[in-house]
Enzyme design. Structure first.
Site: not given
Ligand code: GLC
Length: 559
Positions: A40, A44, A222, A283
């Site tokens: 698509d 993935d 994150d 991070e």
């Protein structure tokens, strides 16, 4: 002077110093651009599984996957709507389990991205918060405040979003009137959690356990420097020339607040309950290495990205300084230093190292940017830089595609760009799309083998056939072959667990050191450098007889 990871080992560990993350080379997969099994145009998890043998062949110890959890993809998955499920564009939980098992079968560890600073605005908690009244427990999971001004029409403070524009968005209350404001460090679709709320902490402990129970080896955390905001949310005006993620200025009220350390201590305890040396990597963009080292004290996280190293210019003295400082500061807290040159947020180092104009983090480069890089010089420097990095003691991070020598894509059409930075700054900053283009696997195939259909969520440059993995695999002089040799020699000589001893006498423009049996010399100057005796184990580019040309690094086995 000698620095060793040995010195860095904490006394409290049951098997001091032997944990995998102290020395691992960890390969970052940005799932939407790695490999697309469904066709698509978006990569993935089955695509990752299909290429695990390639990663094994490359010789990495672990992979880190950028977010694949359920998300409306407003910030490429860093806007999570459900932390316990896989987004359908990436596959299913069963696909995740298959990928994890396949990696473990090959001896490859897997760490996953966790985004605790903010959720998506589509997260059920945020939807509940919008539907609840000011002052309600639902709103208390996020940072809602009344506005300033006569009718609350002004934002609660002057903070500016990392992606441009203001950091507050006003909501409409249930009765249709203009209401409170909520804080979003990033896009307005990414509301910040309130980490002083015990309910938020309990929820994330449960999310950690969900993935730990599934068998992940750890988390890349994150925006680990953003969770706690200074009390009272005082006004702050950043340096307009600074990088977007912080790291340039001290005293920013939303970065690096001391309260975050309590969170990491709680998380450390959770991971310690599990066997298998699970690890947390921060991070955290902070002004100094010493400050970043506070994130990896023995009872906090295990690793932190060394952004000071990533941001160091191609300059021998600057590199010697940051390496010395990193080894000192991380050893002082019992942690390994990490090293990194590229990731999904910065200009790829095959371009960055040849830029001739300032380029603050997050700005990106595009058709109108000054200081465009010379691709030949950039690749040459990138190969030399990686050869230097992978010889350093500690753990290194690689970003998908750098092993192919991919440059930043500069000429993406405006209408293809997707980074919220591009939209929120109205095209003033190009943002990060240029390092996120789907990577080439096969020269002579649709989308260069990214999938079978030729679809790609960002267009791939016409000249990328020459970077394709299948072409490089056959070429001993290719960047892929260089990375394979570096990783094999690094492993054979135990460089990750080694020590660094600076070597003098090569001149100011040379970085030279010994790590165990290996002498490493990187020539950043204009003149050639005489090589010492010994067998050449690997060189980042052609040697000139017994001399090392400019922008070239060599590893030599001591004679
Ligand atoms: C981190 C991610 C970046 C993302 C941001 C917001 O910096 O690496 O890609 O946009 O956090 O989650």
């Amino acid at each position: 002077m000698t620095f060793t990871q040995q010195d860095a080992r904490p006394e409290l560990e049951s098997a001091p110093g032997s944990e995998w993350w102290r020395t691992a080379v960890i390969y970052q997969i940005y799932p939407r651009s790695f490999a697309d099994a469904s066709g698509d145009g978006l990569g993935d998890l089955p695509g990752v599984t299909a290429h695990l043998d390639d990663l094994k062949e490359l010789g990495v110890d672990a992979i880190w996957l950028s977010p694949f959890q359920r998300s409306p993809q407003k910030d490429a998955g860093y806007d999570v709507a459900d932390y316990r499920d896989v987004d359908p564009i990436f596959g299913t939980l069963a696909d995740f389990d298959a990928m994890l098992a396949g990696a473990h079968d090959r001896g490859i560890r897997v760490i996953v991205d966790l985004v605790p600073n903010h959720s998506s605005d589509q997260h059920v908690w945020f939807q509940e918060a919008l539907n609840a009244a000011p002052g309600s427990p639902e709103r208390a999971r996020y940072i809602f405040r009344d506005g300033k001004g006569k009718n609350g029409e002004l934002p609660p403070n002057n903070w500016e979003s990392v992606f441009g524009g203001g950091m507050w968005k006003r909501v409409t209350e249930a009765d249709g009137t203009p209401g409170q404001w909520y804080l979003h460090i990033f896009d307005e679709s990414q509301p910040d959690f309130d980490w002083t709320n015990p309910e938020v902490r309990a929820e994330f402990e449960s999310i950690l356990r969900f993935w730990l129970d599934r068998g992940v080896d750890g988390f890349r955390v994150d925006v680990a420097h953003g969770l706690i905001k200074a009390a009272g949310l005082p006004d702050f005006t950043p340096d307009p020339e600074g990088g977007s993620m912080g790291g340039d200025a001290a005293g920013v009220p939303y970065w690096g607040q001391p309260g975050v350390h309590e969170v990491w201590r709680e998380w450390h305890e959770v991971l310690a309950e599990y066997d298998g040396e699970r690890a947390l990597c921060a991070e955290a963009w902070l002004p100094t290495v010493a400050q970043t080292a506070l994130w990896v004290r023995p009872d906090e996280m295990h690793q932190a990205f060394n952004f000071a190293y990533l941001e160091t210019k191609w300059d021998a003295e600057a590199l010697r300084d940051v390496i010395t400082e990193s080894l000192h500061e991380y050893a002082a807290v019992g942690a390994p230093s990490t090293w990194v040159l590229s990731n999904h947020d910065v200009v790829r180092h095959a371009s960055r190292l040849a830029l001739t104009a300032e380029n603050p983090q997050g700005a990106g480069i595009g058709p109108k940017s000054p200081g465009k890089p010379d691709p030949v010089k950039g690749l040459r420097r990138a190969r030399a830089a990686t050869s230097l990095m992978l010889a350093l003691p500690g753990s290194s991070y690689l970003y998908q595609g750098e092993e192919l020598g991919l440059p930043e894509v500069i000429d993406l059409p405006d209408d293809a760009r997707q980074d919220p930075t591009w939209f929120r700054t109205e095209g003033e900053r190009y943002g990060r799309d240029g390092c996120r283009v789907p990577i080439p696997w096969t020269a002579d195939a649709p989308a260069y083998g990214f999938n079978d259909t030729g679809a790609a969520w960002l267009p791939q440059p016409a000249e990328w056939a020459e970077f394709a993995r299948d072409v490089q695999r056959e070429d001993p002089a290719s960047t892929l072959s260089l990375y394979r040799s570096l990783l094999a020699e690094r492993r054979a000589h135990g460089l990750g667990a080694g020590s660094l001893e600076w070597l003098d006498g090569y001149g100011d423009d040379v970085v030279a050191f010994r790590n165990g049996p290996v002498t490493v010399i990187a020539n950043l100057g204009d003149g050639a450098v005489e090589l010492p005796a010994g067998d050449v184990l690997v060189a980042s580019g052609p040697l000139d007889g017994d001399t090392l040309p400019t922008d070239t690094t060599v590893w030599i086995a001591a004679a």
